[in-house]
Design an enzyme around this catalytic site. Sequence first.
Site, PDB file in Angstrom:
ATOM      1  N   SER A   1     -14.503  65.368 -29.611  1.00 49.43           N
ATOM      2  CA  SER A   1     -13.063  65.348 -29.849  1.00 49.43           C
ATOM      3  C   SER A   1     -12.394  64.479 -28.794  1.00 49.43           C
ATOM      4  CB  SER A   1     -12.486  66.764 -29.772  1.00 49.43           C
ATOM      5  OG  SER A   1     -11.073  66.677 -29.699  1.00 49.43           O
TER       6      SER A   1
ATOM      7  N   HIS B   1     -14.113  63.276 -33.811  1.00 47.94           N
ATOM      8  CA  HIS B   1     -13.141  64.293 -34.223  1.00 47.94           C
ATOM      9  C   HIS B   1     -11.761  63.905 -33.695  1.00 47.94           C
ATOM     10  CE1 HIS B   1     -12.082  68.433 -35.458  1.00 47.94           C
ATOM     11  NE2 HIS B   1     -11.338  68.477 -34.368  1.00 47.94           N
TER      12      HIS B   1
ATOM     13  N   ASP C   1      -7.859  64.984 -33.478  1.00 44.93           N
ATOM     14  CA  ASP C   1      -6.950  66.126 -33.582  1.00 44.93           C
ATOM     15  C   ASP C   1      -5.518  65.650 -33.747  1.00 44.93           C
ATOM     16  OD1 ASP C   1      -8.643  68.485 -33.282  1.00 44.93           O
ATOM     17  OD2 ASP C   1      -9.093  67.684 -31.285  1.00 44.93           O
TER      18      ASP C   1
ATOM     19  N   MET D   1      -1.733  66.605 -34.213  1.00 38.65           N
ATOM     20  CA  MET D   1      -0.827  67.746 -33.947  1.00 38.65           C
ATOM     21  C   MET D   1       0.612  67.286 -34.053  1.00 38.65           C
ATOM     22  SD  MET D   1      -2.682  69.413 -30.645  1.00 38.65           S
ATOM     23  CE  MET D   1      -4.465  69.586 -30.554  1.00 38.65           C
TER      24      MET D   1
ATOM     25  N   HIS E   1      -8.636  66.278 -38.151  1.00 37.40           N
ATOM     26  CA  HIS E   1      -8.237  67.683 -38.187  1.00 37.40           C
ATOM     27  C   HIS E   1      -6.717  67.742 -38.117  1.00 37.40           C
ATOM     28  CE1 HIS E   1      -8.445  71.749 -35.741  1.00 37.40           C
ATOM     29  NE2 HIS E   1      -7.823  71.892 -36.895  1.00 37.40           N
TER      30      HIS E   1
ATOM     31  N   MET F   1      -3.487  69.456 -37.753  1.00 37.47           N
ATOM     32  CA  MET F   1      -2.784  70.673 -37.291  1.00 37.47           C
ATOM     33  C   MET F   1      -1.294  70.397 -37.434  1.00 37.47           C
ATOM     34  SD  MET F   1      -5.243  71.434 -34.049  1.00 37.47           S
ATOM     35  CE  MET F   1      -5.888  69.770 -34.093  1.00 37.47           C
TER      36      MET F   1
ATOM     37  N   MET G   1     -12.153  77.632 -36.487  1.00 39.42           N
ATOM     38  CA  MET G   1     -11.513  77.414 -35.187  1.00 39.42           C
ATOM     39  C   MET G   1     -11.957  78.521 -34.242  1.00 39.42           C
ATOM     40  SD  MET G   1      -9.906  74.640 -35.123  1.00 39.42           S
ATOM     41  CE  MET G   1      -9.300  74.891 -33.447  1.00 39.42           C
TER      42      MET G   1
ATOM     43  N   GLY H   1      -4.352  73.679 -30.675  1.00 41.39           N
ATOM     44  CA  GLY H   1      -3.235  73.113 -29.914  1.00 41.39           C
ATOM     45  C   GLY H   1      -3.666  72.454 -28.619  1.00 41.39           C
TER      46      GLY H   1
ATOM     47  N   GLY I   1     -10.036  72.512 -23.920  1.00 40.86           N
ATOM     48  CA  GLY I   1     -10.379  73.171 -22.667  1.00 40.86           C
ATOM     49  C   GLY I   1     -10.223  74.678 -22.649  1.00 40.86           C
TER      50      GLY I   1
ATOM     51  N   ASP J   1     -15.058  74.500 -33.889  1.00 40.36           N
ATOM     52  CA  ASP J   1     -14.201  73.664 -33.035  1.00 40.36           C
ATOM     53  C   ASP J   1     -13.477  74.535 -32.021  1.00 40.36           C
ATOM     54  OD1 ASP J   1     -12.454  71.773 -31.994  1.00 40.36           O
ATOM     55  OD2 ASP J   1     -11.269  71.572 -33.824  1.00 40.36           O
ATOM     56  N   GLY J   2     -13.796  74.270 -30.736  1.00 44.12           N
ATOM     57  CA  GLY J   2     -13.074  74.937 -29.660  1.00 44.12           C
ATOM     58  C   GLY J   2     -14.002  75.648 -28.703  1.00 44.12           C
ATOM     59  N   GLY J   3     -14.035  75.151 -27.473  1.00 42.81           N
ATOM     60  CA  GLY J   3     -14.809  75.831 -26.432  1.00 42.81           C
ATOM     61  C   GLY J   3     -16.309  75.701 -26.570  1.00 42.81           C
TER      62      GLY J   3
ATOM     63  N   GLY K   1     -14.875  68.725 -27.096  1.00 46.75           N
ATOM     64  CA  GLY K   1     -13.938  67.855 -26.409  1.00 46.75           C
ATOM     65  C   GLY K   1     -14.223  67.802 -24.920  1.00 46.75           C
ATOM     66  N   SER K   2     -13.827  68.858 -24.210  1.00 50.17           N
ATOM     67  CA  SER K   2     -13.992  68.839 -22.757  1.00 50.17           C
ATOM     68  C   SER K   2     -15.461  68.796 -22.353  1.00 50.17           C
ATOM     69  CB  SER K   2     -13.271  70.049 -22.130  1.00 50.17           C
ATOM     70  OG  SER K   2     -13.578  71.227 -22.813  1.00 50.17           O
TER      71      SER K   2
HETATM   72  C1  DX5 Z   1      -8.003  72.276 -30.422  1.00 49.14           C
HETATM   73  C2  DX5 Z   1      -8.704  71.131 -31.081  1.00 49.14           C
HETATM   74  C3  DX5 Z   1     -10.083  70.887 -30.618  1.00 49.14           C
HETATM   75  C4  DX5 Z   1     -10.217  70.534 -29.158  1.00 49.14           C
HETATM   76  C5  DX5 Z   1     -11.524  71.084 -28.689  1.00 49.14           C
HETATM   77  O1  DX5 Z   1      -6.787  72.490 -31.068  1.00 49.14           O
HETATM   78  O2  DX5 Z   1      -8.756  71.340 -32.475  1.00 49.14           O
HETATM   79  O3  DX5 Z   1     -10.718  69.890 -31.415  1.00 49.14           O
HETATM   80  O4  DX5 Z   1     -10.222  69.155 -28.904  1.00 49.14           O
HETATM   81  O5  DX5 Z   1     -11.591  70.872 -27.316  1.00 49.14           O
HETATM   82  P1  DX5 Z   1     -12.624  71.711 -26.413  1.00 49.14           P
HETATM   83  O6  DX5 Z   1     -13.988  71.339 -26.880  1.00 49.14           O
HETATM   84  O7  DX5 Z   1     -12.306  71.260 -25.032  1.00 49.14           O
HETATM   85  O8  DX5 Z   1     -12.322  73.167 -26.647  1.00 49.14           O
HETATM   86 ZN    ZN Z   2      -9.979  69.941 -33.705  1.00 49.94          ZN
END
Ligand code: DX5
Ligand code: ZN
Length: 241
Positions: A6, A31, A33, A35, A64, A66, A135, A140, A143, A174-176, A196-197
């Site tokens: 991401s 990916h 994002d 928003m 994605h 949002m 999710m 949003g 990290g 997706d997420g963490g 992402g992170s």
């Molecule tokens: C959050 C996003 C994710 C985000 C994941 O709203 O949809 O795609 O980038 O980032 P990490 O992997 O750092 O949780």
């Molecule tokens: Zn995402």
Amino acid sequence: MRLAPSILAADFASLAEAVRAAERGGADWIHVDVMDGHFVPNLTFGPKMVRDLRAVTALPLDVHLMIERPEDWVARFAEAGATYLTIHVESSRDVPATLRAIRASGARPGITLNPETPVDAVLPHLVAVDLALVMSVRPGFGGQSFIEASVDRLRAIRAALDVRGLGRVELEVDGGIKVGNARRAVEAGATVLVAGSAVYEDPEGPSAALAKLRAAAGGLPVVAKPLRANRRPSPRRRPAD
Ligand code: DX5
Ligand code: ZN
């Protein structure tokens, strides 16, 4: 198993390089994002970003959305070159019509849901999508910590896909996602891991990060920085590795 870095966690002033670095490191998808500051309390990209990213990578762009009223944006993101267009079940006034519009646009439709939304909400739509996204944080921000209940939600959607004969549908999380939980997600049925992170904040860089994630998830090895000797990948490796 596919890895979808991401770019939310990358340096927005150097996104082309971030995407190329992920591609060199063996990323399967990118990916993106999107928003809108309404559906989620953050703002990121519009269709022009997708168009510009399309020009710098051959990888599928996993977009994605949002955003509120995703139906108003389908055509523009599809024209910009989105490969997958994933909408939130909470966001559209007419989810089936929006998924049909995505399909008609030439993009591949995806459906996702927030962590507090019951899994049942997406089940009627599985037949109409190419991708279901769980999710595992509140959307949003990057990290955040992986919500453990997401593993059961992955299992539930995997079972629902199997029962319906929809094994072709990608199941994404997706997420963490980190080295320490990637394997659990795959074992629960995930076929695509967004990170992402874990990719862009790894001190060893995106290629090494992707290699570590892939090894941890139990997939194919990646030609990148070799794993350090005596550091066998393990699902219990801490994300700080
Ligand atoms: C959050 C996003 C994710 C985000 C994941 O709203 O949809 O795609 O980038 O980032 P990490 O992997 O750092 O949780
Ligand atoms: Zn995402």
